[in-house]
Design a protein around this motif. Structure first.
Motif, PDB file in Angstrom:
ATOM      1  N   THR A 224       0.833  -1.204   0.000  1.00  0.00           N
ATOM      2  CA  THR A 224       0.000   0.000   0.000  1.00  0.00           C
ATOM      3  C   THR A 224       0.869   1.256   0.000  1.00  0.00           C
ATOM      4  O   THR A 224       2.044   1.214   0.387  1.00  0.00           O
ATOM      5  CB  THR A 224      -0.923   0.042   1.220  1.00  0.00           C
ATOM      6  N   SER A 225       0.266   2.374  -0.391  1.00  0.00           N
ATOM      7  CA  SER A 225       1.014   3.627  -0.433  1.00  0.00           C
ATOM      8  C   SER A 225       1.396   4.102   0.971  1.00  0.00           C
ATOM      9  O   SER A 225       2.475   4.658   1.175  1.00  0.00           O
ATOM     10  CB  SER A 225       0.201   4.705  -1.147  1.00  0.00           C
ATOM     11  N   SER A 226       0.524   3.883   1.963  1.00  0.00           N
ATOM     12  CA  SER A 226       0.861   4.306   3.319  1.00  0.00           C
ATOM     13  C   SER A 226       2.055   3.511   3.849  1.00  0.00           C
ATOM     14  O   SER A 226       2.915   4.049   4.561  1.00  0.00           O
ATOM     15  CB  SER A 226      -0.345   4.129   4.248  1.00  0.00           C
ATOM     16  N   GLN A 227       2.120   2.250   3.479  1.00  0.00           N
ATOM     17  CA  GLN A 227       3.242   1.393   3.855  1.00  0.00           C
ATOM     18  C   GLN A 227       4.543   1.918   3.237  1.00  0.00           C
ATOM     19  O   GLN A 227       5.553   2.099   3.926  1.00  0.00           O
ATOM     20  CB  GLN A 227       2.953  -0.029   3.386  1.00  0.00           C
ATOM     21  N   PRO A 293      11.156  -6.487   5.906  1.00  0.00           N
ATOM     22  CA  PRO A 293      12.485  -5.853   5.936  1.00  0.00           C
ATOM     23  C   PRO A 293      13.152  -5.818   4.561  1.00  0.00           C
ATOM     24  O   PRO A 293      13.824  -4.849   4.221  1.00  0.00           O
ATOM     25  CB  PRO A 293      13.258  -6.730   6.925  1.00  0.00           C
ATOM     26  N   GLN A 294      12.959  -6.875   3.769  1.00  0.00           N
ATOM     27  CA  GLN A 294      13.535  -6.904   2.428  1.00  0.00           C
ATOM     28  C   GLN A 294      12.824  -5.909   1.525  1.00  0.00           C
ATOM     29  O   GLN A 294      13.463  -5.216   0.717  1.00  0.00           O
ATOM     30  CB  GLN A 294      13.435  -8.316   1.849  1.00  0.00           C
ATOM     31  N   LEU A 295      11.496  -5.819   1.652  1.00  0.00           N
ATOM     32  CA  LEU A 295      10.729  -4.853   0.870  1.00  0.00           C
ATOM     33  C   LEU A 295      11.173  -3.430   1.207  1.00  0.00           C
ATOM     34  O   LEU A 295      11.408  -2.606   0.318  1.00  0.00           O
ATOM     35  CB  LEU A 295       9.235  -5.028   1.150  1.00  0.00           C
ATOM     36  N   MET A 298      14.673  -2.658  -0.179  1.00  0.00           N
ATOM     37  CA  MET A 298      14.617  -2.468  -1.623  1.00  0.00           C
ATOM     38  C   MET A 298      14.064  -1.090  -1.972  1.00  0.00           C
ATOM     39  O   MET A 298      14.636  -0.356  -2.797  1.00  0.00           O
ATOM     40  CB  MET A 298      13.758  -3.565  -2.262  1.00  0.00           C
ATOM     41  N   VAL A 299      12.946  -0.726  -1.344  1.00  0.00           N
ATOM     42  CA  VAL A 299      12.320   0.568  -1.630  1.00  0.00           C
ATOM     43  C   VAL A 299      13.265   1.712  -1.276  1.00  0.00           C
ATOM     44  O   VAL A 299      13.443   2.657  -2.064  1.00  0.00           O
ATOM     45  CB  VAL A 299      10.986   0.696  -0.867  1.00  0.00           C
ATOM     46  N   ASN A 300      13.893   1.637  -0.110  1.00  0.00           N
ATOM     47  CA  ASN A 300      14.788   2.721   0.310  1.00  0.00           C
ATOM     48  C   ASN A 300      15.988   2.867  -0.614  1.00  0.00           C
ATOM     49  O   ASN A 300      16.378   3.984  -0.981  1.00  0.00           O
ATOM     50  CB  ASN A 300      15.271   2.487   1.745  1.00  0.00           C
ATOM     51  N   ASN A 301      16.588   1.741  -0.996  1.00  0.00           N
ATOM     52  CA  ASN A 301      17.777   1.804  -1.835  1.00  0.00           C
ATOM     53  C   ASN A 301      17.479   2.401  -3.199  1.00  0.00           C
ATOM     54  O   ASN A 301      18.205   3.269  -3.682  1.00  0.00           O
ATOM     55  CB  ASN A 301      18.391   0.409  -1.995  1.00  0.00           C
ATOM     56  N   VAL A 302      16.416   1.946  -3.820  1.00  0.00           N
ATOM     57  CA  VAL A 302      16.142   2.410  -5.176  1.00  0.00           C
ATOM     58  C   VAL A 302      15.529   3.811  -5.170  1.00  0.00           C
ATOM     59  O   VAL A 302      15.844   4.639  -6.028  1.00  0.00           O
ATOM     60  CB  VAL A 302      15.250   1.398  -5.937  1.00  0.00           C
ATOM     61  N   ASP A 540      13.686  -9.175  12.594  1.00  0.00           N
ATOM     62  CA  ASP A 540      14.610  -8.145  13.063  1.00  0.00           C
ATOM     63  C   ASP A 540      16.019  -8.672  13.325  1.00  0.00           C
ATOM     64  O   ASP A 540      16.991  -7.916  13.229  1.00  0.00           O
ATOM     65  CB  ASP A 540      14.078  -7.496  14.349  1.00  0.00           C
ATOM     66  N   ASN A 541      16.134  -9.976  13.676  1.00  0.00           N
ATOM     67  CA  ASN A 541      17.478 -10.467  14.045  1.00  0.00           C
ATOM     68  C   ASN A 541      18.065 -11.485  13.077  1.00  0.00           C
ATOM     69  O   ASN A 541      19.180 -11.952  13.281  1.00  0.00           O
ATOM     70  CB  ASN A 541      17.465 -11.051  15.457  1.00  0.00           C
ATOM     71  N   ILE A 542      17.328 -11.844  12.017  1.00  0.00           N
ATOM     72  CA  ILE A 542      17.789 -12.924  11.152  1.00  0.00           C
ATOM     73  C   ILE A 542      19.132 -12.607  10.491  1.00  0.00           C
ATOM     74  O   ILE A 542      19.998 -13.481  10.371  1.00  0.00           O
ATOM     75  CB  ILE A 542      16.725 -13.280  10.077  1.00  0.00           C
ATOM     76  N   ASP A 543      19.338 -11.350  10.091  1.00  0.00           N
ATOM     77  CA  ASP A 543      20.607 -10.996   9.445  1.00  0.00           C
ATOM     78  C   ASP A 543      21.768 -11.147  10.431  1.00  0.00           C
ATOM     79  O   ASP A 543      22.843 -11.641  10.071  1.00  0.00           O
ATOM     80  CB  ASP A 543      20.551  -9.561   8.912  1.00  0.00           C
ATOM     81  N   GLU A 544      21.554 -10.704  11.667  1.00  0.00           N
ATOM     82  CA  GLU A 544      22.597 -10.815  12.685  1.00  0.00           C
ATOM     83  C   GLU A 544      22.888 -12.273  13.009  1.00  0.00           C
ATOM     84  O   GLU A 544      24.065 -12.672  13.150  1.00  0.00           O
ATOM     85  CB  GLU A 544      22.163 -10.069  13.945  1.00  0.00           C
TER      86      GLU A 544
END
Length: 608
Positions: A224-227, A293-295, A298-302, A540-544
């Protein structure tokens, strides 16, 4: 009588000027076979023969597009509806005879997203036509222009379903629910502003004095746009802080999230995910991702990259971009600036505003070094000027890695040589203020301007690594910031075994895949990862956790994992194998920096 004559003459002139407008109409309410009917009421033409063109190349995308390939049933008519003689010159251009009698042009526009083509159009620069659902209208794919008349005003009347909303940075007359009128001062402005027609899902943000609108079309409604606006908001404020105010009063983000299960997506010659920048908006074609977190990442980077194009090329660009030739463009030498500096700033903004950790920033530098090495050594300015040729078109992707690394090193060099009084951001901002949107720089003399604004030491760097083709000296520059870099380093450590993780959307869990059967803990394919040494696995902790036990385990000799296998939880425990990893582009912070390294590093990581 003379006065009356003057009034009559002025009236006649006024009528002629008013007539010099492109009046297009497009019907997206009655779509047949993914095609949209378009009609042009043409401006008055003086010539007896005129060429009508669809773009071959567009700004911001450095490959041939040939939008004319997706046009059917092209006709030119006089005021009585009689067909004029038309000769198709090439995929994009039509020669019209007896052009002085030209009254209208009609044709059909095809959907580009549904086509697989060796010369595909990258989705953010193409069109999506889904009757009753949405229309992604990149205007350069829908509307052409008459050669010699490109600078006239354009009005586009779009007949649409009443529930559709037009999201765009263009001026829109919305007084009629079923017809919107888009207006642009010339073809360049029309082409620069894409439109989403869909059921409205928009969210607004105010960052400083800049109004930002986020529009989302999600194929299955998962995003969604709010997301998305929630992801972008911290980035927008970070950019506002980074630049001490944004140089535009308004901006539009247009996001299309595609269903990853769409059978067309991912086929050979389909295109792919990504984005295309415009001066006051950007259009995104991205996958719907359930793992948030992946979404978000991705959004922030691009989006940070595309949004940063408001600095360059909007406020800093060459004549080649300012007066863009859609048919036979002369390409600028400075893609390292437009794309490389922009990509670098998008990473730096996140680091300095603590949107990412320094470890994540260094991981991005490592990734860019690895990607850049695949392209080999070559002159960035020569590649840029010749990017449409067969010799260099496959090297275009280097602007996002080698170009960003060039910007990174220039930033370090400028900071070092000026004792922290200047940095790359200040230099680019200074040049942007000197030129601005309406004053292009000279491609051939821009380096002189850059050196004068930064430091004389930039001259040798430019000659060697931007205009020249010498390999970038990663180690020397990274050490200036107090980082330790090795192209290849053997690291002793503890190893569980080779495997990967994927996110199971249905069960909201992480599942092991590609598992080496001889792993130390007896993990099997499709085991859901529940806990590691008693710590529950979360988004939240999977990457760590992955980093601790798999990527960089140098000391943990034993492990106890809880997994869910066939609906039952199992405890897997054991001693890990001793081994080593060959780490390419090893890069870490030096915990014993020199005084000079420490000073430069502290200046660098802080927002200034």
């Amino acid at each position: 009588m003379r006065r009356l004559s003057c009034i009559i003459a002025l009236s006649i002139i006024s009528v002629n000027i008013t007539a010099q407008v492109y009046r297009y109409s497009a019907d997206i309410k009655n779509i047949n076979n993914d095609k949209v009917s378009v009609q042009l009421l043409a401006p008055a033409i003086k010539e007896q023969e005129i060429v009508y063109s669809f773009p071959r190349v567009i700004p911001g995308s450095y490959s041939e597009k040939n939008y004319g390939k997706y046009i059917d049933d092209f006709k030119a008519l006089d005021a009585n509806g009689k067909k004029l003689k038309v000769n198709r010159l090439n995929p994009n251009q039509y020669s019209i005879s007896n052009a002085a009698a030209l009254h209208s042009i009609t044709y059909q526009v095809n959907d580009t997203w549904d086509k697989t083509d060796r010369d595909f159009i990258f989705q953010p620069g193409g069109t999506n036509i889904e009757a009753g659902k949405n229309v992604v209208m990149n205007n350069f794919a829908f509307y052409g222009y008459l050669e010699g008349y490109k600078n006239l005003p354009f009005e586009v009347t779009v007949t649409k379903p009443a529930e559709f909303y037009a999201s765009t940075h263009l001026s829109v007359d919305r007084s009629n629910a079923e017809t919107n009128i888009l207006k642009a001062d010339n073809y360049v402005e029309l082409a620069d502003n894409p439109v989403f027609f869909s059921r409205p899902d928009t969210t607004s943000i105010i960052a400083g004095s800049t109004a930002i609108q986020v529009t989302v079309v999600s194929a299955t409604g998962k995003v969604t746009s709010s997301q998305v606006a929630g992801y972008i908001r911290p980035m927008a404020f970070a950019l506002q802080k980074f630049f001490n105010g944004l140089p535009v009063s308004s901006y539009n983000f247009l996001f299309y999230f595609e269903d990853p299960d769409n059978p067309v997506v991912g086929k050979k010659d389909y295109g792919g995910h990504g984005a295309l920048e415009h001066n006051y908006s950007s259009l995104y074609f991205l996958p719907e991702i359930a793992y948030e977190p992946q979404l978000k990442s991705m959004v922030n980077n691009v989006s940070s990259h595309e949004f940063l194009h408001i600095l360059t090329p909007l406020n800093l660009h060459s004549r080649e971009i300012d007066d863009f030739d859609f048919m036979n463009p002369k390409m600028s030498k400075h893609l390292w600036l437009y794309e490389g500096v922009t990509e670098y700033f998008s990473d730096l903004v996140q680091l300095q505003n603590k949107l990412v950790t320094e470890e994540k920033f260094l991981e991005e530098i490592r990734k860019k070094i690895k990607q850049a090495e695949k392209y080999g050594s070559f002159s960035m300015t020569e590649m840029s000027a010749k990017v449409l040729t067969n010799e260099y078109k496959d090297k275009y992707g280097s602007v996002y890695n080698k170009g960003a690394l060039i910007a990174f090193m220039l930033d370090i060099l400028i900071r070092e040589k000026t004792n922290g009084d200047k940095d790359l951001k200040q230099v680019v901002q200074h040049l942007a203020a000197r030129y601005g949107p309406g004053k292009p720089f000279d491609d051939e003399t821009f380096f002189d301007d850059f050196i004068a604004a930064s430091h004389p030491a930039a001259k040798a760097f430019i000659e060697n690594y931007i205009a020249g083709s010498e390999p970038l000296p990663y180690k020397a520059y990274l050490e200036k910031l107090g980082y330790i870099y090795e192209p290849l380093k053997k690291i002793d450590g503890m190893i569980i075994g080779s495997m990967a993780l994927k996110y199971d959307e249905e069960n909201s869990s992480f599942v092991f895949t590609q598992v080496d059967k001889d792993n130390a803990l007896g993990i099997k394919n499709n085991d859901a990862f529940v806990a590691a040494d008693g710590v529950a696995i979360t988004s939240d902790n999977i990457d760590e956790v992955w980093d601790t036990y798999f990527s960089n385990n140098i000391s943990k000799a034993e492990a106890e994992f809880t997994v869910r296998r066939n609906g039952e939880e199992k405890i897997l425990k054991g001693r890990l194998y001793k081994g080593y990893r060959n780490k390419e582009n090893y890069l870490v912070v030096n915990d014993k920096p020199t005084a000079e390294q420490k000073k430069l590093h502290e200046q660098y990581v802080q927002l200034n």
